[in-house]
Design a protein around this motif. Structure first.
Motif, PDB file in Angstrom:
ATOM      1  N   GLU A  48      -7.415  10.886  19.125  1.00  0.00           N
ATOM      2  CA  GLU A  48      -7.399  10.983  17.671  1.00  0.00           C
ATOM      3  C   GLU A  48      -6.976  12.391  17.260  1.00  0.00           C
TER       4      GLU A  48
ATOM      5  N   TYR B 160       3.545   8.716  14.359  1.00  0.00           N
ATOM      6  CA  TYR B 160       3.219   8.866  12.940  1.00  0.00           C
ATOM      7  C   TYR B 160       2.770  10.306  12.665  1.00  0.00           C
TER       8      TYR B 160
ATOM      9  N   GLY C 258      -5.038   2.120  12.309  1.00  0.00           N
ATOM     10  CA  GLY C 258      -5.060   3.290  11.449  1.00  0.00           C
ATOM     11  C   GLY C 258      -4.507   4.539  12.106  1.00  0.00           C
ATOM     12  N   VAL C 259      -3.951   5.408  11.275  1.00  0.00           N
ATOM     13  CA  VAL C 259      -3.495   6.733  11.690  1.00  0.00           C
ATOM     14  C   VAL C 259      -3.905   7.697  10.588  1.00  0.00           C
TER      15      VAL C 259
ATOM     16  N   GLY D  24      -5.541   8.997   7.564  1.00  0.00           N
ATOM     17  CA  GLY D  24      -6.166   8.307   6.440  1.00  0.00           C
ATOM     18  C   GLY D  24      -5.512   7.002   6.086  1.00  0.00           C
ATOM     19  N   ARG D  25      -4.504   6.581   6.854  1.00  0.00           N
ATOM     20  CA  ARG D  25      -3.777   5.336   6.570  1.00  0.00           C
ATOM     21  C   ARG D  25      -4.324   4.216   7.453  1.00  0.00           C
ATOM     22  N   GLY D  26      -5.116   3.339   6.853  1.00  0.00           N
ATOM     23  CA  GLY D  26      -5.826   2.330   7.620  1.00  0.00           C
ATOM     24  C   GLY D  26      -4.949   1.297   8.293  1.00  0.00           C
ATOM     25  N   LEU D  27      -3.766   1.021   7.741  1.00  0.00           N
ATOM     26  CA  LEU D  27      -2.882  -0.004   8.303  1.00  0.00           C
ATOM     27  C   LEU D  27      -1.503   0.572   8.638  1.00  0.00           C
ATOM     28  N   ALA D  28      -1.482   1.829   9.057  1.00  0.00           N
ATOM     29  CA  ALA D  28      -0.207   2.505   9.311  1.00  0.00           C
ATOM     30  C   ALA D  28       0.642   1.783  10.352  1.00  0.00           C
TER      31      ALA D  28
ATOM     32  N   ARG E  21      -0.087   7.619  18.626  1.00  0.00           N
ATOM     33  CA  ARG E  21      -0.028   7.696  17.169  1.00  0.00           C
ATOM     34  C   ARG E  21       0.388   9.066  16.645  1.00  0.00           C
TER      35      ARG E  21
END
Length: 296
Positions: free
Chosen positions: A244, A279, A52-53, A55-59, A275
């Protein structure tokens, strides 16, 4: 660069030896270049199930997309190299993206995100002998210590032996320590208070039979003003980790400012960020990487 997944799979299927051949002919460089600073892009999160990145769990789940972002980041001026697990580094070798770059193998990825055994962080990635055989330049390991979790002792002992194995080969190893705990809901969180980070530095610095080849990979504390005192805990060279970073442009800008201040401290030699650069909130990988390089 556009990554041709079909071609990568074709090579892996028909010529798996091509990975070792690419590693053998890779052009190497010193760990520190002319600037004396280190800018490493990290991409070892997927092997711990951390995809995740924001709010995108499978970025990070799309491998072609991840590889294209990594190749773009590695092509930017001032980027010294990459930290990743074997699968990703093998792909980058086949793509010819690692010539003249620092290559850092991720050594322990066994503490899967959200697992009941998350703090028993076994060494399931690169071994010291793999890093030596493939002519990579360094290793990195994660050391989360929870005083109420027996799994932490296994990780501590394994870390010490990995430090010894890397030092025996005169290879740098980057130790990423945290004091961690579980929330009532069972989630593992890292304590970024000045006291906790100070203790984690003291613990990590003393592991193994020599610290000659040990580097630290450290977070900026909750209060960045505490970093000068915290970093006085050890003489080991250190790099800052990205950690994070929220999904908004404001949160990303805040992270840059935290890094800027800590980079002025005498033991801090650079950045290892993943990340938040690969991203970024606005999708502009090149701009995010260039901004981070500019901090150095």
């Amino acid at each position: 660069m556009t990554v041709d997944i079909a071609e990568l799979v074709r090579t892996r299927t028909r010529h798996p030896e091509a990975i070792a051949e690419a590693a053998a002919r890779r052009v190497r460089r010193p760990l520190l270049g002319d600037s004396g600073r280190l800018m490493i892009v990290a991409a070892d999160h997927p092997a711990r199930g951390a995809l995740g990145v924001g709010g995108r769990g499978l970025a990070m789940a799309n491998r072609a997309d991840l590889l294209e972002r990594l190749c773009l980041a590695l092509s930017r001026p001032g980027v010294d190299g990459v930290l990743a697990t074997a699968d990703i580094l093998d792909d980058l070798l086949l793509l010819g993206a690692l010539d003249g770059k620092v290559v850092m193998g991720s050594m322990n990825r066994g503490g899967l995100q959200g697992a009941s055994f998350e703090l028993d962080d076994r060494f399931t990635g690169h071994r010291a002998e793999d890093i030596e055989r493939l002519r990579f330049d360094a290793g990195k390991l994660l050391l989360r210590v929870a005083y109420d979790d027996p799994g932490s002792l296994t990780t501590l002992e394994s870390t010490a032996r990995a430090v010894d194995a890397m030092a025996a080969r005169r290879l740098p190893v980057f130790v990423e320590p945290f004091l961690s705990r579980r929330t009532p809901e069972g989630k593992v969180t890292n304590d970024l208070s000045a006291e906790a980070v100070t203790k984690s530095i003291a613990i990590a610095s003393g592991l193994g039979g020599t610290s000659a080849y040990t580097w630290l990979k450290l977070p900026v504390t909750d209060n960045p003003d505490d970093m000068a005192e915290v970093m006085a805990t050890s003489t080991l060279p250190a790099v800052l980790l990205g950690g994070e970073v929220g999904g908004s442009a404001e949160e990303q800008a805040g992270a840059y400012e935290k890094w800027r201040g800590a980079l002025q401290l005498p033991t801090v030699q650079g950045l290892v960020v993943g990340r938040s650069l690969l991203y970024p909130a606005d999708g502009d990988v090149a701009a995010a990487v260039d901004t981070a390089v500019g901090l150095l």
